[in-house]
Scaffold this motif. Structure first.
Motif, PDB file in Angstrom:
ATOM      1  N   THR A 240     -73.122 -66.178  65.462  1.00 12.83           N
ATOM      2  CA  THR A 240     -74.493 -66.437  66.254  1.00 12.83           C
ATOM      3  C   THR A 240     -74.182 -64.545  66.450  1.00 12.83           C
ATOM      4  OG1 THR A 240     -73.516 -68.503  67.663  1.00 12.83           O
ATOM      5  CG2 THR A 240     -75.052 -66.515  69.036  1.00 12.83           C
ATOM      6  N   PHE A 241     -73.087 -63.806  66.664  1.00 14.02           N
ATOM      7  CA  PHE A 241     -74.192 -62.560  67.264  1.00 14.02           C
ATOM      8  C   PHE A 241     -74.954 -61.653  65.287  1.00 14.02           C
ATOM      9  CE2 PHE A 241     -71.789 -58.121  67.085  1.00 14.02           C
ATOM     10  CZ  PHE A 241     -73.348 -57.231  68.154  1.00 14.02           C
ATOM     11  N   LEU A 242     -73.955 -61.389  64.584  1.00 16.73           N
ATOM     12  CA  LEU A 242     -74.683 -61.183  62.796  1.00 16.73           C
ATOM     13  C   LEU A 242     -75.918 -61.127  63.211  1.00 16.73           C
ATOM     14  CD1 LEU A 242     -73.456 -60.397  60.024  1.00 16.73           C
ATOM     15  CD2 LEU A 242     -73.896 -62.366  59.446  1.00 16.73           C
ATOM     16  N   PRO A 243     -77.099 -61.763  63.335  1.00 18.23           N
ATOM     17  CA  PRO A 243     -78.813 -61.534  63.095  1.00 18.23           C
ATOM     18  C   PRO A 243     -78.844 -60.624  63.947  1.00 18.23           C
ATOM     19  CG  PRO A 243     -78.406 -63.519  64.353  1.00 18.23           C
ATOM     20  CD  PRO A 243     -76.979 -63.592  63.977  1.00 18.23           C
ATOM     21  N   PHE A 244     -77.884 -60.610  65.192  1.00 14.49           N
ATOM     22  CA  PHE A 244     -78.722 -59.409  66.231  1.00 14.49           C
ATOM     23  C   PHE A 244     -77.943 -58.038  66.139  1.00 14.49           C
ATOM     24  CE2 PHE A 244     -78.417 -63.114  68.909  1.00 14.49           C
ATOM     25  CZ  PHE A 244     -79.465 -62.982  69.201  1.00 14.49           C
ATOM     26  N   ALA A 245     -76.799 -58.178  65.496  1.00  9.10           N
ATOM     27  CA  ALA A 245     -76.429 -56.755  65.071  1.00  9.10           C
ATOM     28  C   ALA A 245     -76.961 -56.684  63.611  1.00  9.10           C
ATOM     29  CB  ALA A 245     -74.794 -57.069  64.858  1.00  9.10           C
ATOM     30  N   ARG A 246     -77.160 -57.020  62.811  1.00  4.77           N
ATOM     31  CA  ARG A 246     -78.603 -56.806  61.882  1.00  4.77           C
ATOM     32  C   ARG A 246     -79.365 -56.040  62.302  1.00  4.77           C
ATOM     33  NH1 ARG A 246     -76.123 -60.944  57.467  1.00  4.77           N
ATOM     34  NH2 ARG A 246     -74.765 -59.781  56.474  1.00  4.77           N
ATOM     35  N   ARG A 247     -79.841 -56.717  63.463  1.00  2.00           N
ATOM     36  CA  ARG A 247     -80.886 -56.091  63.891  1.00  2.00           C
ATOM     37  C   ARG A 247     -81.171 -54.271  64.813  1.00  2.00           C
ATOM     38  NH1 ARG A 247     -83.654 -60.144  68.575  1.00  2.00           N
ATOM     39  NH2 ARG A 247     -83.283 -61.769  66.385  1.00  2.00           N
ATOM     40  N   ILE A 248     -80.362 -54.461  65.252  1.00  2.00           N
ATOM     41  CA  ILE A 248     -79.867 -53.319  65.748  1.00  2.00           C
ATOM     42  C   ILE A 248     -79.446 -52.490  64.657  1.00  2.00           C
ATOM     43  CG2 ILE A 248     -78.247 -51.641  67.111  1.00  2.00           C
ATOM     44  CD1 ILE A 248     -77.663 -54.450  68.574  1.00  2.00           C
ATOM     45  N   ILE A 249     -79.121 -52.225  63.796  1.00  2.55           N
ATOM     46  CA  ILE A 249     -78.183 -52.246  62.958  1.00  2.55           C
ATOM     47  C   ILE A 249     -79.641 -51.129  62.278  1.00  2.55           C
ATOM     48  CG2 ILE A 249     -77.833 -51.169  59.956  1.00  2.55           C
ATOM     49  CD1 ILE A 249     -75.241 -53.262  61.137  1.00  2.55           C
ATOM     50  N   GLY A 250     -80.757 -52.405  61.652  1.00  6.49           N
ATOM     51  CA  GLY A 250     -81.958 -52.077  60.750  1.00  6.49           C
ATOM     52  C   GLY A 250     -82.819 -50.858  61.666  1.00  6.49           C
ATOM     53  N   THR A 251     -82.903 -51.577  63.382  1.00  9.33           N
ATOM     54  CA  THR A 251     -83.898 -50.431  63.955  1.00  9.33           C
ATOM     55  C   THR A 251     -83.562 -49.137  64.322  1.00  9.33           C
ATOM     56  OG1 THR A 251     -84.406 -52.622  65.469  1.00  9.33           O
ATOM     57  CG2 THR A 251     -84.688 -50.451  66.781  1.00  9.33           C
ATOM     58  N   ALA A 252     -82.478 -49.106  64.418  1.00  6.30           N
ATOM     59  CA  ALA A 252     -81.523 -47.322  63.957  1.00  6.30           C
ATOM     60  C   ALA A 252     -82.043 -46.906  63.042  1.00  6.30           C
ATOM     61  CB  ALA A 252     -80.206 -47.534  63.912  1.00  6.30           C
ATOM     62  N   GLN A 253     -81.391 -47.571  62.258  1.00  5.85           N
ATOM     63  CA  GLN A 253     -82.434 -47.300  60.053  1.00  5.85           C
ATOM     64  C   GLN A 253     -84.083 -46.744  60.386  1.00  5.85           C
ATOM     65  OE1 GLN A 253     -81.191 -50.376  57.851  1.00  5.85           O
ATOM     66  NE2 GLN A 253     -78.800 -49.082  57.211  1.00  5.85           N
ATOM     67  N   GLU A 254     -84.949 -47.398  61.114  1.00  2.00           N
ATOM     68  CA  GLU A 254     -85.690 -47.482  60.935  1.00  2.00           C
ATOM     69  C   GLU A 254     -86.115 -46.155  62.054  1.00  2.00           C
ATOM     70  OE1 GLU A 254     -88.407 -50.894  62.424  1.00  2.00           O
ATOM     71  OE2 GLU A 254     -87.630 -51.668  61.050  1.00  2.00           O
ATOM     72  N   GLY A 255     -85.894 -46.058  63.232  1.00  2.00           N
ATOM     73  CA  GLY A 255     -85.583 -44.730  63.767  1.00  2.00           C
ATOM     74  C   GLY A 255     -85.414 -43.731  63.437  1.00  2.00           C
TER      75      GLY A 255
END
Length: 304
Positions: A62-77
């Protein structure tokens, strides 16, 4: 919770191993285990079933997609910050003017600023107004005056007037008298093509639609193809069909009882302070040069 914990979590999921994930991240296995324990304590759940193989628990899944979303947002930033460091310009234009006004200026601009990122967005009047309102872009090219209530404080740097001729296929033009009326034209053409170039449609364009047996409203590309096939006539901005007229694929006509039309467009910014950015000012100047070959300049603050 920190980004290192999330990256470690994601890597373990991908490798299904604490050992391989630690090697990939160039950390010790003890560090990887410590990060996951800290993350599990913070979330109050167990993320992995540990054994000969490492698998996600239901909570971990359940937590995995949220973690990946945060990682992706950090990379975009981080990437956005890198772009800012080397320079970035974002502009928007009416679709019909991207090719005639921006292509060549972009090439000249990037000769001078080879490392600057340039983002060119296109859309309708309301979409460009929204981009300016949200400050997604620094400069826009849109119809003028702007009647969109969303943005009322736009500053026109240059206003260009472009002809909007009525065109038909050459086989239709050949059947017309030397001074045709609009009735002569409509007797030969099955439909009128409406492209909605204007924010408020001129009476001449509205009258043409009313007189026609039938009408269609289309984007520029399919509308042009319809006209080329002799299946319709319409008012096209000159820059969209100039090459076709020059090559004889379309013919401009001027019915005796119809007035010629023009469209005014403007290069706009939210504030003159935008010109303090030398890169943006130079790019706008390049586009302004191109405007002189597309239409007639009726106002130019850039020249003062």
């Amino acid at each position: 919770m920190d980004i290192d914990q999330l990256r470690t979590f994601d890597r373990i999921v991908r490798d299904q191993s604490f050992t391989r994930a630690a090697a990939y991240l160039n950390i010790t296995q003890a560090t990887a285990s410590m990060r996951i324990r800290a993350l599990e304590q913070l979330l109050g759940v167990t993320l992995f079933q540990r054994g000969r193989t490492v698998t996600l628990t239901d909570q971990g899944m359940t937590f995995l997609p949220f973690a990946r979303r945060i990682i992706g947002t950090a990379q975009e930033g981080r990437e956005a910050l890198r772009r800012v460091e080397r320079g970035r310009i974002a502009i928007a234009s009416l679709r019909s003017l991207v090719s005639p006004l921006i292509t060549e200026p972009l090439l000249r601009f990037q000769e001078k600023y080879p490392s600057v990122d340039v983002v060119v967005m296109e859309g309708r009047q309301s979409q460009i107004a929204a981009m300016l309102h949200e400050r997604d872009v620094e400069m826009g090219i849109l119809c003028w005056p702007n009647l969109d209530p969303l943005v009322v404080d736009l500053v026109p740097l240059l206003i260009m007037r472009e002809r909007v001729p009525l065109v038909v296929a050459p086989e239709i033009a050949a059947k017309l008298p030397s001074q045709p009326s609009i009735e002569d034209v409509l007797a030969l053409v099955p439909r009128v093509i409406s492209l909605r170039w204007w924010q408020a449609e001129p009476e001449t364009a509205s009258a043409l639609v009313r007189l026609a047996r039938t009408s269609v409203e289309l984007p520029t590309g399919p509308a042009r193809r319809l006209a080329l096939k002799g299946e319709g006539l319409g008012f096209f901005v000159n820059s969209a069909i100039a090459d076709d007229v020059k090559a004889g694929r379309l013919v401009e006509i001027a019915p005796t009882n119809f007035e010629p039309l023009n469209r005014d467009t403007a290069i706009v910014v939210r504030s003159l302070a935008a010109l303090e950015r030398e890169m943006l000012s130079d790019f706008i100047a390049e586009i302004a040069r191109e405007c002189e070959s597309v239409g007639v300049i009726i106002e130019n603050r850039l020249a003062s």
